[in-house]
Design an enzyme around this catalytic site. Structure first.
Site, PDB file in Angstrom:
ATOM      1  N   GLY A  43     -27.809  37.048 -36.554  1.00  0.00           N
ATOM      2  CA  GLY A  43     -28.380  36.860 -38.202  1.00  0.00           C
ATOM      3  C   GLY A  43     -28.517  38.211 -38.779  1.00  0.00           C
ATOM      4  N   HIS A  44     -29.056  39.044 -38.031  1.00  0.00           N
ATOM      5  CA  HIS A  44     -29.329  40.325 -38.384  1.00  0.00           C
ATOM      6  C   HIS A  44     -27.942  41.317 -38.792  1.00  0.00           C
ATOM      7  CE1 HIS A  44     -33.288  39.696 -36.408  1.00  0.00           C
ATOM      8  NE2 HIS A  44     -33.624  39.897 -37.783  1.00  0.00           N
TER       9      HIS A  44
HETATM   10  P1  AMP Z   1     -36.799  39.037 -39.474  1.00  0.00           P
HETATM   11  O1  AMP Z   1     -36.324  40.319 -38.524  1.00  0.00           O
HETATM   12  O2  AMP Z   1     -36.827  37.680 -38.910  1.00  0.00           O
HETATM   13  O3  AMP Z   1     -37.861  39.378 -40.503  1.00  0.00           O
HETATM   14  O4  AMP Z   1     -35.547  38.920 -40.330  1.00  0.00           O
HETATM   15  C1  AMP Z   1     -34.935  39.955 -41.167  1.00  0.00           C
HETATM   16  C2  AMP Z   1     -33.934  39.485 -42.276  1.00  0.00           C
HETATM   17  O5  AMP Z   1     -32.964  38.971 -41.364  1.00  0.00           O
HETATM   18  C3  AMP Z   1     -34.386  38.398 -43.256  1.00  0.00           C
HETATM   19  O6  AMP Z   1     -33.986  38.792 -44.500  1.00  0.00           O
HETATM   20  C4  AMP Z   1     -33.910  37.242 -42.539  1.00  0.00           C
HETATM   21  O7  AMP Z   1     -33.877  36.282 -43.678  1.00  0.00           O
HETATM   22  C5  AMP Z   1     -32.648  37.417 -41.888  1.00  0.00           C
HETATM   23  N1  AMP Z   1     -32.374  36.595 -41.045  1.00  0.00           N
HETATM   24  C6  AMP Z   1     -33.121  36.235 -39.980  1.00  0.00           C
HETATM   25  N2  AMP Z   1     -32.538  34.995 -39.199  1.00  0.00           N
HETATM   26  C7  AMP Z   1     -31.238  34.941 -39.962  1.00  0.00           C
HETATM   27  C8  AMP Z   1     -30.130  34.091 -39.671  1.00  0.00           C
HETATM   28  N3  AMP Z   1     -30.197  33.153 -38.751  1.00  0.00           N
HETATM   29  N4  AMP Z   1     -29.065  34.273 -40.451  1.00  0.00           N
HETATM   30  C9  AMP Z   1     -29.304  34.905 -41.552  1.00  0.00           C
HETATM   31  N5  AMP Z   1     -30.244  35.938 -41.813  1.00  0.00           N
HETATM   32  C10 AMP Z   1     -31.286  35.949 -41.116  1.00  0.00           C
END
Ligand code: AMP
Length: 291
Positions: A43-44
């Site tokens: 996702g990242h």
């Molecule tokens: P986090 O590290 O969980 O704070 O997420 C960092 C960024 O990655 C945020 O903008 C999240 O929305 C995005 N993100 C997390 N999981 C996904 C995913 N499965 N698909 C797309 N973006 C994601």
């Protein structure tokens, strides 16, 4: 001194980050920014790819922000696989990785922060008091340090994207916000750093979230427009899964996050549930082209 993995520069000091950005700007670079809390997954990576489409320099931050965790939440156990994250960010072509320490970001006598406003009293905000204030405060700080032309966030955290858009609009921040689609496993589970917590049967049980969204979308596709009826279609799936505790299932307007009494194709279904001790969220537009 900044350390280097292939061509990627890793920086922890704010002053060094500002200097690296100044150098990039002097060369006329357009800067794209991907803020994260690390434990990087595909996702990242998709956000980095999205940033690369429009940026000459892609900056990523990895910072597990204590301000956005409530008491009793998973701040202490949040995964911090530093070397693995470095390798992934470097592989993905991140140019500058900013990994500040908590002590550099938050001085003990900090008194000022950003308040998220009414959006933060709903859903995630209601269940996690102070969460969105913490998110906005760190994002505002990171924006001030990195000064990107644009920043990319995932639709996975739909309400977060709404509060960030509201902050940028209401505080006149000269930064474009790009929202990228949710990346899922083949079986539908939305990728999340917290999926690492899912042990044994919990991994399968977690599929109830995406199945609940699917049920709401199916009902919409079959002609149902009543918001409550659509919610019930999703809730039935979540509540029917043993070991899963529903926090909420709702059909909402994606800007105001108010419930849609009459759903449209723009409405989104949002879900949050606890699977064992792991809290997960997911969402889907009722009708879209997203997988
Ligand atoms: P986090 O590290 O969980 O704070 O997420 C960092 C960024 O990655 C945020 O903008 C999240 O929305 C995005 N993100 C997390 N999981 C996904 C995913 N499965 N698909 C797309 N973006 C994601």
């Amino acid at each position: 001194m900044p350390s280097t993995a292939t061509n990627m520069v890793v920086i922890s000091a704010i002053a060094e980050m500002r200097e690296a950005i100044r150098e990039a700007r002097a060369g006329g670079a357009r800067i794209g920014f991907v803020p994260t809390m690390g434990a990087l997954h595909d996702g990242h990576s998709s956000l980095v790819r999205r940033a690369r489409q429009e940026a000459d320099v892609v900056a990523m931050s990895i910072f597990v922000n204590p301000l956005q965790f409530g008491p009793g939440e998973d701040l202490a156990r949040y995964p911090r696989p530093i070397e693995q994250d470095d390798a992934i960010a470097s592989r993905d072509g991140v140019d500058i990785l900013f990994r500040p320490d908590v002590s550099a970001m938050y001085r003990p006598l900090r008194t000022v922060g950003v308040t998220a406003g009414p959006l933060a009293s709903l859903w995630e905000g209601e269940l996690r008091p102070g969460h969105f204030d913490g998110v906005l405060t760190v994002v505002a700080k990171l924006f001030n340090i990195v000064t990107p032309d644009f920043a990319v966030f995932g639709r996975k955290d739909l309400q977060q994207t709404a509060v960030i858009r509201a902050m940028v609009r209401d505080l006149d921040m000269p930064i474009s916000i790009v929202v990228a689609p949710i990346v899922r496993e083949d079986d539908g589970l939305a990728l999340s750093s917290r999926n690492r917590y899912l042990a044994g049967d919990d991994r399968n049980r977690a599929l109830a979230l995406s199945r609940a969204l699917h049920a709401a979308r199916n009902a919409f596709a079959a002609g149902e427009r009543n918001g409550v009826a659509l919610e019930n279609a999703g809730r039935e799936v979540l509540d029917g899964e043993p070991g899963v505790t529903t926090d909420y299932v709702a059909v909402i307007d994606p800007e105001t996050f108010e419930r849609s009494e009459v759903a449209t194709s723009r409405s989104a279904a949002i879900v949050a549930a606890r699977v064992g001790s792991t809290r997960l969220i997911d969402n889907a537009q009722l009708r879209d082209d997203e997988a």
